[in-house]
Design a protein around this motif. Structure first.
Motif, PDB file in Angstrom:
ATOM      1  N   PHE A  82      35.327  14.321  30.444  1.00 26.70           N
ATOM      2  CA  PHE A  82      34.340  13.596  31.242  1.00 26.70           C
ATOM      3  C   PHE A  82      33.905  12.282  30.603  1.00 26.70           C
ATOM      4  CE2 PHE A  82      34.147  17.852  32.857  1.00 26.70           C
ATOM      5  CZ  PHE A  82      33.909  17.694  34.220  1.00 26.70           C
ATOM      6  N   TYR A  83      34.658  11.837  29.611  1.00 19.17           N
ATOM      7  CA  TYR A  83      34.329  10.555  28.980  1.00 19.17           C
ATOM      8  C   TYR A  83      34.487   9.391  29.954  1.00 19.17           C
ATOM      9  CZ  TYR A  83      34.630   6.560  25.828  1.00 19.17           C
ATOM     10  OH  TYR A  83      34.427   5.344  25.216  1.00 19.17           O
ATOM     11  N   PHE A  84      35.339   9.559  30.956  1.00 13.81           N
ATOM     12  CA  PHE A  84      35.579   8.464  31.896  1.00 13.81           C
ATOM     13  C   PHE A  84      34.310   8.065  32.643  1.00 13.81           C
ATOM     14  CE2 PHE A  84      35.787  12.050  34.711  1.00 13.81           C
ATOM     15  CZ  PHE A  84      35.397  11.572  35.946  1.00 13.81           C
ATOM     16  N   VAL A 164      28.886  19.262  29.848  1.00 12.50           N
ATOM     17  CA  VAL A 164      29.352  18.634  31.085  1.00 12.50           C
ATOM     18  C   VAL A 164      28.168  18.233  31.961  1.00 12.50           C
ATOM     19  CG1 VAL A 164      30.561  19.076  33.257  1.00 12.50           C
ATOM     20  CG2 VAL A 164      31.618  19.733  31.091  1.00 12.50           C
ATOM     21  N   LEU A 165      27.209  19.130  32.100  1.00 12.43           N
ATOM     22  CA  LEU A 165      26.038  18.819  32.916  1.00 12.43           C
ATOM     23  C   LEU A 165      25.246  17.649  32.336  1.00 12.43           C
ATOM     24  CD1 LEU A 165      24.779  22.420  33.775  1.00 12.43           C
ATOM     25  CD2 LEU A 165      26.024  20.841  35.247  1.00 12.43           C
ATOM     26  N   VAL A 166      25.098  17.628  31.013  1.00 12.55           N
ATOM     27  CA  VAL A 166      24.366  16.535  30.377  1.00 12.55           C
ATOM     28  C   VAL A 166      25.114  15.213  30.558  1.00 12.55           C
ATOM     29  CG1 VAL A 166      23.579  15.614  28.158  1.00 12.55           C
ATOM     30  CG2 VAL A 166      23.183  18.013  28.721  1.00 12.55           C
ATOM     31  N   ILE A 167      26.427  15.237  30.406  1.00 13.16           N
ATOM     32  CA  ILE A 167      27.226  14.016  30.542  1.00 13.16           C
ATOM     33  C   ILE A 167      27.086  13.429  31.940  1.00 13.16           C
ATOM     34  CG2 ILE A 167      29.597  13.135  30.619  1.00 13.16           C
ATOM     35  CD1 ILE A 167      30.238  15.120  28.348  1.00 13.16           C
ATOM     36  N   GLY A 171      23.803   8.095  31.001  1.00 13.80           N
ATOM     37  CA  GLY A 171      24.514   6.854  31.270  1.00 13.80           C
ATOM     38  C   GLY A 171      25.360   6.345  30.125  1.00 13.80           C
ATOM     39  N   THR A 172      25.103   6.836  28.899  1.00 14.14           N
ATOM     40  CA  THR A 172      25.857   6.378  27.741  1.00 14.14           C
ATOM     41  C   THR A 172      26.327   7.569  26.917  1.00 14.14           C
ATOM     42  OG1 THR A 172      23.898   6.194  26.314  1.00 14.14           O
ATOM     43  CG2 THR A 172      24.500   4.260  27.639  1.00 14.14           C
ATOM     44  N   LEU A 173      27.344   7.331  26.107  1.00 11.01           N
ATOM     45  CA  LEU A 173      27.875   8.399  25.263  1.00 11.01           C
ATOM     46  C   LEU A 173      26.858   8.846  24.225  1.00 11.01           C
ATOM     47  CD1 LEU A 173      30.235  10.148  24.291  1.00 11.01           C
ATOM     48  CD2 LEU A 173      31.013   8.198  22.914  1.00 11.01           C
ATOM     49  N   THR A 174      26.153   7.900  23.627  1.00  9.54           N
ATOM     50  CA  THR A 174      25.154   8.240  22.612  1.00  9.54           C
ATOM     51  C   THR A 174      24.042   9.094  23.203  1.00  9.54           C
ATOM     52  OG1 THR A 174      25.613   6.162  21.459  1.00  9.54           O
ATOM     53  CG2 THR A 174      23.568   7.299  20.902  1.00  9.54           C
ATOM     54  N   GLU A 175      23.583   8.711  24.363  1.00 10.09           N
ATOM     55  CA  GLU A 175      22.527   9.472  25.033  1.00 10.09           C
ATOM     56  C   GLU A 175      22.994  10.888  25.358  1.00 10.09           C
ATOM     57  OE1 GLU A 175      19.685   9.135  29.041  1.00 10.09           O
ATOM     58  OE2 GLU A 175      21.320   7.702  28.684  1.00 10.09           O
TER      59      GLU A 175
END
Length: 218
Positions: A82-84, A164-167, A171-175
């Motif tokens: 889900f990085y995309f 997955v739910l958090v991602i 809005g950002t990877l760090t967050e």
């Protein structure tokens, strides 16, 4: 002219195939790591006489390793698949395929879950075979295996699902990484806080600050 149903099935098949091709190394790496942590440790100990006495699906050292490896595999899979969502161009490209967001989420989520379970299951079955060849088995033995398999799958799928739910909400990877860490640590922190308050507010409480029963209370 193709029907809408056939076209939709073709798009879903393409999405599943492209996802598997893109992340084909994940199941290979997980399979090798779990092989070293589960059945290989039993083979290394096969000359020490522990087999033939009681069932052991992985060594004691492996149990500590799996406590870290299983959740880590779930987190790595979630952030990989889900990085995309953190790349606007990739999001636009995926949503331009004509597949709904719900279907895209289901394809990615189920693919990741399949990678995790598919990487663990062969190694647990190998461990089962090693035990069957060395000890006498009964119904309780297979129930124990199913229980350990279910616990191991949950140890991967719960962090995976949470990440997955958090991602999808961040809005950002760090967050996303920060919120995932907080939610994973929350049950342990709450348990520690509850145990600490029990000791302060209830003198003589049989629980310590980590929720464990004190020896003095036995």
């Amino acid at each position: 002219m193709t029907s809408p149903a056939f076209s939709k099935r073709g798009i879903l098949s393409h999405a599943i195939g492209s996802t598997l091709r893109q992340f084909r190394l994940l199941p290979v790496v997980f399979l090798l790591v779990f092989a070293l942590a589960i059945p290989c440790t039993l083979l290394d100990r096969s000359d020490m006489g522990w087999l033939g006495k009681e069932a052991m699906f992985y060594s004691q050292l492996s149990a500590y390793m799996l406590w870290f490896l299983l959740p880590a595999a779930g987190l790595v899979t979630a952030f990989s698949l889900f990085y995309f969502l953190f790349r606007s161009r990739a999001v636009a490209a995926y949503f331009s395929l004509g597949i709904s967001r719900d279907a895209l989420f289901a394809v990615r989520y189920l693919t990741g879950a399949g990678i995790l379970v598919g990487s663990l299951l062969p190694n647990m079955l190998a461990s089962l075979v090693i035990n069957v060849l060395r000890i006498r088995v009964d119904a309780g033995f297979f129930l124990q295996f199913l229980y350990l398999l279910a616990v191991a799958c949950l140890a991967m799928l719960v962090p995976y699902t949470l990440a997955v739910l958090v991602i999808t909400l961040c809005g950002t990877l760090t967050e996303a990484a920060a919120h995932t860490a907080v939610w994973l640590c929350a049950p342990h922190l709450l348990g520690w806080a509850a145990g600490t308050f029990l000791r302060v507010l209830l003198p003589g409480s049989p629980f310590d600050g980590y929720g464990s029963v004190l020896d003095a209370a036995m």
